[in-house]
Every structure is written in structure tokens, then in C-alpha cells.
Scaffold this motif. Structure first.
Motif, short mmCIF file in Angstrom:
data_model
loop_
_atom_site.label_atom_id
_atom_site.label_comp_id
_atom_site.label_asym_id
_atom_site.label_seq_id
_atom_site.Cartn_x
_atom_site.Cartn_y
_atom_site.Cartn_z
N GLU A 67 1.02 -1.34 0.08
CA GLU A 67 -0.10 0.18 0.06
C GLU A 67 0.81 1.40 -0.07
O GLU A 67 1.84 1.53 0.92
CB GLU A 67 -0.98 0.20 1.19
CG GLU A 67 -1.90 1.19 1.15
CD GLU A 67 -2.91 1.24 2.63
OE1 GLU A 67 -3.97 1.58 1.94
OE2 GLU A 67 -2.43 0.73 3.30
N TRP A 68 0.72 2.16 -0.99
CA TRP A 68 1.40 3.16 -1.17
C TRP A 68 0.53 4.67 -0.95
O TRP A 68 -0.76 4.40 -1.40
CB TRP A 68 1.85 3.40 -2.53
CG TRP A 68 3.20 2.37 -2.69
CD1 TRP A 68 3.01 1.30 -3.23
CD2 TRP A 68 4.30 2.58 -2.66
NE1 TRP A 68 4.16 0.66 -3.53
CE2 TRP A 68 5.21 1.32 -3.12
CE3 TRP A 68 5.44 3.85 -2.39
CZ2 TRP A 68 6.28 1.44 -3.07
CZ3 TRP A 68 6.54 3.63 -2.61
CH2 TRP A 68 7.26 2.60 -2.79
N HIS A 69 1.02 5.60 -0.22
CA HIS A 69 0.29 6.76 0.13
C HIS A 69 0.78 7.82 -0.83
O HIS A 69 1.88 7.96 -0.89
CB HIS A 69 0.11 6.96 1.44
CG HIS A 69 -0.18 6.07 2.31
ND1 HIS A 69 -1.81 5.99 2.66
CD2 HIS A 69 0.17 4.63 3.19
CE1 HIS A 69 -2.03 4.89 3.51
NE2 HIS A 69 -0.85 4.26 3.60
N GLY A 70 -0.19 8.79 -1.20
CA GLY A 70 0.15 9.68 -2.00
C GLY A 70 -0.55 10.86 -1.40
O GLY A 70 -1.29 10.99 -0.45
N GLU A 71 -0.14 12.20 -2.19
CA GLU A 71 -0.84 13.27 -1.61
C GLU A 71 -0.87 14.35 -2.67
O GLU A 71 -0.13 14.53 -3.65
CB GLU A 71 0.03 14.05 -0.49
CG GLU A 71 -0.53 15.35 -0.02
CD GLU A 71 0.11 15.87 1.38
OE1 GLU A 71 -0.07 15.89 2.58
OE2 GLU A 71 1.14 16.56 0.95
N ALA A 72 -2.16 15.28 -2.94
CA ALA A 72 -2.19 16.28 -3.85
C ALA A 72 -2.13 17.52 -3.05
O ALA A 72 -3.01 17.77 -2.24
CB ALA A 72 -3.55 16.01 -4.52
N SER A 73 -1.29 18.27 -3.05
CA SER A 73 -1.18 19.48 -2.39
C SER A 73 -1.65 20.69 -3.56
O SER A 73 -1.12 20.90 -4.53
CB SER A 73 0.34 19.76 -2.14
OG SER A 73 0.82 18.69 -1.28
N LEU A 74 -2.57 21.47 -2.72
CA LEU A 74 -2.99 22.72 -3.41
C LEU A 74 -2.17 24.07 -2.93
O LEU A 74 -2.49 24.02 -1.86
CB LEU A 74 -4.47 22.73 -3.39
CG LEU A 74 -5.23 21.36 -4.08
CD1 LEU A 74 -6.80 21.54 -3.75
CD2 LEU A 74 -5.02 21.41 -5.38
N TYR A 75 -1.81 24.93 -3.82
CA TYR A 75 -1.28 26.06 -3.19
C TYR A 75 -1.28 26.90 -4.29
O TYR A 75 -1.80 26.91 -5.44
CB TYR A 75 0.29 25.99 -2.91
CG TYR A 75 1.30 25.25 -4.25
CD1 TYR A 75 1.90 26.30 -4.78
CD2 TYR A 75 1.11 23.89 -4.32
CE1 TYR A 75 2.67 25.51 -5.85
CE2 TYR A 75 1.91 23.22 -5.49
CZ TYR A 75 2.67 24.31 -6.04
OH TYR A 75 3.53 23.77 -7.03
N ASP A 76 -0.81 28.32 -3.84
CA ASP A 76 -1.17 29.56 -4.97
C ASP A 76 -2.28 29.75 -5.16
O ASP A 76 -2.66 30.17 -6.58
CB ASP A 76 0.08 29.39 -5.96
CG ASP A 76 1.56 29.85 -5.55
OD1 ASP A 76 1.81 30.09 -4.41
OD2 ASP A 76 2.38 29.34 -6.37
N GLY A 77 -3.39 29.42 -4.49
CA GLY A 77 -4.60 29.63 -4.93
C GLY A 77 -5.20 31.16 -4.81
O GLY A 77 -4.96 31.87 -3.95
N TRP A 78 -6.47 31.46 -5.48
CA TRP A 78 -7.00 32.70 -5.25
C TRP A 78 -8.60 32.45 -5.96
O TRP A 78 -8.74 31.49 -6.57
CB TRP A 78 -6.51 33.57 -6.39
CG TRP A 78 -6.15 33.45 -7.87
CD1 TRP A 78 -4.90 33.02 -8.21
CD2 TRP A 78 -6.84 33.29 -8.76
NE1 TRP A 78 -5.16 32.57 -9.45
CE2 TRP A 78 -6.36 33.20 -10.09
CE3 TRP A 78 -8.51 33.75 -8.95
CZ2 TRP A 78 -7.00 32.95 -10.89
CZ3 TRP A 78 -8.95 33.65 -10.41
CH2 TRP A 78 -8.36 33.30 -11.24
N LEU A 79 -9.34 33.17 -5.49
CA LEU A 79 -10.95 33.40 -5.49
C LEU A 79 -11.16 34.72 -6.08
O LEU A 79 -11.05 35.56 -5.21
CB LEU A 79 -11.55 32.87 -4.41
CG LEU A 79 -13.09 32.97 -4.58
CD1 LEU A 79 -13.72 31.91 -5.73
CD2 LEU A 79 -13.83 32.89 -3.20
N ARG A 80 -11.73 35.00 -7.03
CA ARG A 80 -12.38 36.18 -7.60
C ARG A 80 -13.89 36.15 -7.79
O ARG A 80 -14.72 35.21 -8.40
CB ARG A 80 -11.82 36.27 -8.99
CG ARG A 80 -12.02 37.89 -9.59
CD ARG A 80 -11.57 38.05 -11.15
NE ARG A 80 -10.23 38.34 -10.71
CZ ARG A 80 -9.26 37.46 -11.34
NH1 ARG A 80 -9.69 36.51 -11.96
NH2 ARG A 80 -7.85 37.76 -11.33
#
Length: 236
Positions: A67-80
Motif C-alpha cells: 500500500e502506497w500513500h500519495g498526496e495532492a497539495s494545492l497552493y498559490d490559490g485565489w478566488l475572484r
């Protein structure tokens, strides 16, 4: 402009017979002025676009019995789009059983919004950097303010997102990690929806009080039953 606003509002309210609901146009006009002020304040405070907080989503899969674990990292985000907030229905006074005005209630709306994140997805120490694009088709907001009869000011009590429009999420090709796209889209939709609700119900609510302060009721305090109506400023 401010003096003209007070005169127009006062004419609309005083013109109503005692015990009758004042003309909707006057209250609607007042709320529109408050929303115009709020839009400017949102922009001045750097909230359109507003920075989105970094976040991440974990995932896992079994490869060759491991079993391998991964990660999706979200950064430099903005909302208009938050500065599109406006009155969407007629405003009404909130009254007690004796007809005394206690506050204001109305429906607000936020127009279409868009957001963006950079996403780094890693699994087995490998993975691409992709762009995440989000479209939010508006939001409905319930607004309620109470009247402080001493200060002769309305104060925002409730600013609640009652409905979010459809949220569309588009993610660039994840390559070999394409199998996580459905989970990642669901995660982004929930996160963005929660962020919009939270910022409206906390930060924007506080800024609404600043907007209410900027639109002075002036002599309307007498009509609204204020104990100590605000006095006009006389330059020395």
C-alpha cells in the motif's frame, strides 16, 4: 451625495402613514447604497481576488501487494468575484408586535466566481504539477441587521450563505495519476464551497458593518425610533 441620500430616504419613510410599512423603494435604495459601499470595501481590503489557503488531500493505492500513500497539495490559490455581492430581493423591516422597527432583512446574491490552484500530486515519489480551474455559479445570501436605537446604526447580525450555485472543477491532465481525478474534484468542490461560506459569514459580515457605518441614517433616526439620533457634522 450623502445629504441627498438622507433626504430621499426620509421623504420615502415620512410619506408613509403612521403604522404603515414605509415605501419599499426607500429601504431598497438604502440597502443598495450599503452594498455599493461593501463592494468598495471588499476591493480595498484585497479580498477580490482573495488568496485561498493551501490545502492537501491524501490518497492511497496497492501496488504489487504494497500500500502506497500519495498526496495532492494545492497552493498559490485565489478566488475572484466576492465584490459582486448585491441586493437580490426587496428589503423589509423587522418589527415587533407593536410595530416598532427592530432591524432589516433581505436577500443578497454573489455573482459568478472563479478560482485557481496549482496542484502538486505525488505518488510513489513521482507526480505532475497541474493547474486546477474552478467556476462557481453564484451564491444566495440571507442578510439580517438589528437597529441600535441609541447609536442609530444598523449592525449586521446574520450573513449566511443559503445556497451555492453549481461548482465546476477542471483539472489538467494528471497523466498516470488520472485515477485520482474524481476524488480530487470532489475535494476541491467541498473545500471551495466551505471557504466561500466561511469568508462570507465571518470576514464579509464584519466588513458589512463598516459599510453600514458609512451610510449614515442621519435624521432618519427619528423616523426609526432612535433614542439619540445621530447629529449632522458641523465644521468648526
Amino acid at each position: 451625495m450623502m445629504l441627498l441620500m438622507v433626504i430621499v430616504l426620509c421623504a420615502g419613510l415620512v410619506g408613509a402613514a403612521p403604522g404603515k410599512q414605509p415605501r419599499d423603494e426607500s429601504l431598497n435604495h438604502y440597502m443598495d447604497l450599503v452594498m455599493d459601499n461593501l463592494q468598495v470595501i471588499i476591493m480595498e481590503n484585497g479580498l477580490d481576488p482573495v488568496a485561498l489557503p493551501n490545502t492537501s488531500m491524501g490518497f492511497s493505492d496497492v501496488v504489487l501487494g504494497v500500500e502506497w500513500h500519495g498526496e495532492a497539495s494545492l497552493y498559490d490559490g485565489w478566488l475572484r468575484g466576492l465584490a459582486t455581492i448585491h441586493r437580490s430581493v426587496d428589503a423589509d423591516f423587522i418589527r415587533n408586535s407593536e410595530g416598532r422597527i427592530l432591524g432589516i432583512q433581505t436577500g443578497l446574491a454573489i455573482g459568478d466566481m472563479e478560482a485557481h490552484y496549482v496542484c502538486l500530486a505525488k505518488f510513489m515519489d513521482l507526480g505532475p504539477i497541474v493547474n486546477v480551474f474552478v467556476e462557481v455559479h453564484g451564491a444566495d445570501v440571507y442578510f439580517e441587521a438589528v437597529l441600535d436605537p441609541v447609536e442609530c446604526k444598523f449592525r449586521a447580525e446574520v450573513l449566511e450563505v443559503t445556497d451555492l450555485g453549481k461548482i465546476n472543477v477542471t483539472i489538467e491532465d494528471l497523466g498516470a495519476l488520472g485515477w485520482i481525478i474524481a476524488s480530487l474534484i470532489d475535494f476541491v468542490m467541498i473545500f471551495i464551497g466551505g471557504f466561500i461560506s466561511n469568508i462570507v459569514e465571518t470576514v464579509i459580515k464584519d466588513l458589512t458593518n463598516s459599510a453600514l457605518d458609512n451610510v449614515d441614517l442621519g435624521i432618519l433616526g427619528v423616523v426609526l425610533g432612535c433614542e439619540r439620533p445621530a447629529l449632522p457634522h458641523v465644521p468648526l
